[in-house]
Design an enzyme around this catalytic site. Structure first.
Site: not given
Ligand code: CA2
Length: 151
Positions: A26, A77, A83, A90, A103-104, A114
C-alpha cells in the site's frame, strides 16, 4: 461552496492503517496524505472534498446517504467491503450520484477473492493499482464525468 462543487471521499475498513503497515502493498502515504492529495486534485477544478473513513459499514452508508443532499459525486475505496457488500452497492446506486471506485493495490494481481467487486459494473470511474496517486486520477475522471452528465 455549492453542492455541485463538492465531492465525498470515502475510505473503508482498515484504510486508517495506511502508512503504518504493509508498505510493499500500500506504500508509505498515510490516510491524511490521501485526504490531502484528493482535496488538492479536486481544488484544482474548483471542487471541495468532505472526507470520511470508518471501519463500520453503517457509518459509511450513512455518509453516502448524506452526500445525496450536498455532493456531486463520490470517490470511494471500500477496502475489503468491495468484495463482500451488497449493502454498500445499494447505498451508492441508491443516491444516484456518479462515483469512482479506487484501489491502491492491483487487486487483480492478488488473491482470487479480491478480483470480484460488487461495485465495478455501476462505477462511473475505476482506478486500480496506481497507488495513492490513483485517488487524484479518480477525482479528475469523476469531475470530467460529472461535467458530461450535468445539464
Ligand atoms: O488496494 C486497495 O485499495 C484495497 O481496496 C485495500 C483493501 C483490500 O481489502 C482490497 O482488496 C484492496 C484493504 C485495506 C487495508 O489497508 C491497509 C493499509 C495498511 C496496512 C494494513 C491495511
Amino acid at each position: 461552496m455549492s453542492a455541485t462543487h463538492r465531492l465525498l471521499l470515502v475510505n473503508g475498513p482498515n484504510l486508517n492503517l495506511l502508512g503504518t503497515r504493509e508498505p510493499d502493498v500500500y506504500g508509505t502515504a498515510t490516510l491524511a496524505d490521501v485526504e490531502r492529495l484528493t482535496a488538492e486534485a479536486a481544488g484544482a477544478s474548483g471542487y471541495e472534498v468532505r472526507a470520511v473513513q470508518s471501519n463500520h459499514e453503517g457509518i459509511l452508508i450513512d455518509a453516502i446517504h448524506a452526500a445525496r443532499a450536498d455532493c456531486a459525486g463520490v470517490i470511494i475505496n471500500p477496502g475489503g467491503l468491495t468484495h463482500t457488500s451488497v449493502a454498500l452497492r445499494d447505498a451508492l446506486t441508491g443516491i444516484g450520484l456518479p462515483f469512482a471506485e479506487v484501489h491502491i493495490s492491483d487487486v487483480y494481481a492478488r488473491e482470487e477473492f479480491r478480483h470480484f467487486s460488487y461495485l465495478d459494473d455501476v462505477a462511473a470511474v475505476r482506478v486500480v493499482g496506481k497507488g495513492v496517486d490513483g485517488y487524484a486520477e479518480a477525482v479528475r475522471a469523476l469531475i470530467a464525468a460529472i461535467g458530461v452528465t450535468e445539464p
